[in-house]
Design a protein around this motif. Sequence first.
Motif, PDB file in Angstrom:
ATOM      1  N   ASN A  25       0.914  -1.258   0.112  1.00  0.00           N
ATOM      2  CA  ASN A  25       0.046   0.058  -0.143  1.00  0.00           C
ATOM      3  C   ASN A  25       0.892   1.220   0.015  1.00  0.00           C
ATOM      4  OD1 ASN A  25      -2.270  -1.596  -0.045  1.00  0.00           O
ATOM      5  ND2 ASN A  25      -2.575  -1.561   2.227  1.00  0.00           N
ATOM      6  N   MET A  26       1.994   1.196   0.702  1.00  0.00           N
ATOM      7  CA  MET A  26       2.955   2.321   0.775  1.00  0.00           C
ATOM      8  C   MET A  26       3.371   2.497  -0.626  1.00  0.00           C
ATOM      9  SD  MET A  26       4.506   1.772   4.417  1.00  0.00           S
ATOM     10  CE  MET A  26       5.680   3.225   4.404  1.00  0.00           C
ATOM     11  N   ASP A  27       4.076   1.611  -1.286  1.00  0.00           N
ATOM     12  CA  ASP A  27       4.678   1.448  -2.531  1.00  0.00           C
ATOM     13  C   ASP A  27       3.776   2.262  -3.397  1.00  0.00           C
ATOM     14  OD1 ASP A  27       6.888   0.453  -1.254  1.00  0.00           O
ATOM     15  OD2 ASP A  27       6.647  -1.356  -2.044  1.00  0.00           O
ATOM     16  N   GLU A  28       2.523   1.661  -3.570  1.00  0.00           N
ATOM     17  CA  GLU A  28       1.608   2.196  -4.655  1.00  0.00           C
ATOM     18  C   GLU A  28       1.054   3.749  -4.279  1.00  0.00           C
ATOM     19  OE1 GLU A  28      -1.728  -0.556  -4.225  1.00  0.00           O
ATOM     20  OE2 GLU A  28      -0.884  -2.058  -5.347  1.00  0.00           O
ATOM     21  N   ALA A  29       1.233   4.138  -3.185  1.00  0.00           N
ATOM     22  CA  ALA A  29       0.870   5.493  -2.698  1.00  0.00           C
ATOM     23  C   ALA A  29       2.146   6.528  -3.047  1.00  0.00           C
ATOM     24  CB  ALA A  29       0.830   5.490  -1.125  1.00  0.00           C
ATOM     25  N   ASP A  30       3.338   5.794  -3.194  1.00  0.00           N
ATOM     26  CA  ASP A  30       4.462   6.587  -3.973  1.00  0.00           C
ATOM     27  C   ASP A  30       4.332   6.537  -5.399  1.00  0.00           C
ATOM     28  OD1 ASP A  30       5.904   7.352  -1.504  1.00  0.00           O
ATOM     29  OD2 ASP A  30       6.905   5.627  -1.292  1.00  0.00           O
ATOM     30  N   LEU A  31       3.794   5.558  -5.928  1.00  0.00           N
ATOM     31  CA  LEU A  31       3.496   5.407  -7.538  1.00  0.00           C
ATOM     32  C   LEU A  31       2.660   6.483  -7.614  1.00  0.00           C
ATOM     33  CD1 LEU A  31       3.868   1.519  -8.045  1.00  0.00           C
ATOM     34  CD2 LEU A  31       5.601   3.237  -8.845  1.00  0.00           C
ATOM     35  N   PHE A  32       1.572   6.511  -7.041  1.00  0.00           N
ATOM     36  CA  PHE A  32       0.369   7.489  -7.210  1.00  0.00           C
ATOM     37  C   PHE A  32       0.808   8.917  -7.146  1.00  0.00           C
ATOM     38  CE2 PHE A  32      -3.015  10.277  -5.816  1.00  0.00           C
ATOM     39  CZ  PHE A  32      -3.904  10.056  -6.892  1.00  0.00           C
ATOM     40  N   ILE A 218      -1.370  11.785   1.270  1.00  0.00           N
ATOM     41  CA  ILE A 218      -0.504  10.548   0.970  1.00  0.00           C
ATOM     42  C   ILE A 218       0.139  10.193   2.188  1.00  0.00           C
ATOM     43  CG2 ILE A 218       1.456   9.480  -0.273  1.00  0.00           C
ATOM     44  CD1 ILE A 218       0.256  10.637  -2.984  1.00  0.00           C
ATOM     45  N   GLU A 219       0.961  11.252   2.656  1.00  0.00           N
ATOM     46  CA  GLU A 219       1.687  11.182   3.934  1.00  0.00           C
ATOM     47  C   GLU A 219       0.967  10.480   4.969  1.00  0.00           C
ATOM     48  OE1 GLU A 219       5.263  10.973   4.101  1.00  0.00           O
ATOM     49  OE2 GLU A 219       4.937  10.972   1.795  1.00  0.00           O
ATOM     50  N   LYS A 220      -0.227  10.903   5.351  1.00  0.00           N
ATOM     51  CA  LYS A 220      -0.799  10.430   6.312  1.00  0.00           C
ATOM     52  C   LYS A 220      -1.475   9.130   5.952  1.00  0.00           C
ATOM     53  CE  LYS A 220      -3.239  14.774   7.644  1.00  0.00           C
ATOM     54  NZ  LYS A 220      -4.418  15.768   7.631  1.00  0.00           N
ATOM     55  N   LEU A 221      -1.733   8.423   4.769  1.00  0.00           N
ATOM     56  CA  LEU A 221      -2.124   7.276   4.726  1.00  0.00           C
ATOM     57  C   LEU A 221      -0.949   6.269   4.783  1.00  0.00           C
ATOM     58  CD1 LEU A 221      -3.813   5.110   2.997  1.00  0.00           C
ATOM     59  CD2 LEU A 221      -2.940   5.872   0.952  1.00  0.00           C
ATOM     60  N   LYS A 222       0.144   6.725   4.325  1.00  0.00           N
ATOM     61  CA  LYS A 222       1.427   6.048   4.519  1.00  0.00           C
ATOM     62  C   LYS A 222       1.595   5.980   6.169  1.00  0.00           C
ATOM     63  CE  LYS A 222       5.096   6.848   2.015  1.00  0.00           C
ATOM     64  NZ  LYS A 222       6.155   7.670   1.259  1.00  0.00           N
ATOM     65  N   ASN A 223       1.480   6.764   6.816  1.00  0.00           N
ATOM     66  CA  ASN A 223       1.905   6.879   8.173  1.00  0.00           C
ATOM     67  C   ASN A 223       0.927   5.896   8.989  1.00  0.00           C
ATOM     68  OD1 ASN A 223       3.950   8.775   8.327  1.00  0.00           O
ATOM     69  ND2 ASN A 223       2.460  10.669   8.714  1.00  0.00           N
ATOM     70  N   VAL A 224      -0.350   5.753   8.342  1.00  0.00           N
ATOM     71  CA  VAL A 224      -1.270   4.845   9.172  1.00  0.00           C
ATOM     72  C   VAL A 224      -0.750   3.573   8.669  1.00  0.00           C
ATOM     73  CG1 VAL A 224      -3.576   3.807   8.587  1.00  0.00           C
ATOM     74  CG2 VAL A 224      -3.311   6.261   8.990  1.00  0.00           C
ATOM     75  N   GLN A 225      -0.206   3.230   7.592  1.00  0.00           N
ATOM     76  CA  GLN A 225       0.234   1.804   7.223  1.00  0.00           C
ATOM     77  C   GLN A 225       1.613   1.565   7.883  1.00  0.00           C
ATOM     78  OE1 GLN A 225      -1.442   0.173   4.911  1.00  0.00           O
ATOM     79  NE2 GLN A 225      -2.810   1.464   4.966  1.00  0.00           N
TER      80      GLN A 225
END
Length: 248
Positions: A25-32, A218-225
């Motif tokens: 999920n984190m990798d896909e967030a970076d790709l997005f 995106i950073e908030k999403l990654k922090n949750v992950q």
Amino acid sequence: QKRIVSKLDKLFEKIDKGVALHQKNMDEADLFMGSVLNDVFGELEEKYEAKSLENLISISSGNYFNKKEYTNDGVRIFKINNVTFGRAKWDNVDYLPLEYIEKYPNLVLEENDLLLALNRPLLNGKLKITFLKSEDVPSILYQRVGKIEPLEFGKLSKEFIFWYFNSPKFIDIFESKLLGSDQPYINNKNLYSILMIIPPLNIQQKTVKYLDEISEKIEKLKNVQKEKMNSLTALKASILDKAFRGEL
């Protein structure tokens, strides 16, 4: 023992799958985010002229200081290991005497200075480029780190440079300009040869605002992950502890 090992294997397999899912999920967030950057700057490239960075920015690097000059406190030295994506990191800090602020005024860094790692400038596909915050200054610039300044005040914003430099298309071009293999580096000549678009300042500001908002989400999403991954790692340690105490 066999029963415990079998139980641990099953539990750890589930935990590892969970960790892998959160990492995906984190990798896909970076790709997005990379896709957004390419789309935004791709549209701008169709509308506005591109110029070589030689005509748009100046980049100055810091000095080498002998370790004999170091002190236990004073003014921090900003080195290449302090450069990361977006923010400075201060895991390892060296100091120079406070009087060096007056001795080397051209090397003293200020809030909102934009700094680029000139050696090993890429990490996990991202450019190591940092905006200094108030807590990062005063500090003194060391060698192998470059400070980026727009040549014409009011024509180009540092924030726009930051995001443009982090678009995957720019990073691909940047990577092709690197020299050396063991410790790749960029020199001024190669950096200055790269082209960059220059929209009007108000368009730059709108672009930066839009990208900042998306990046924050995106950073908030990654922090949750990350939190979920840390929880799973802690769970693994807890299970092992219980196993060794015979509580499984």
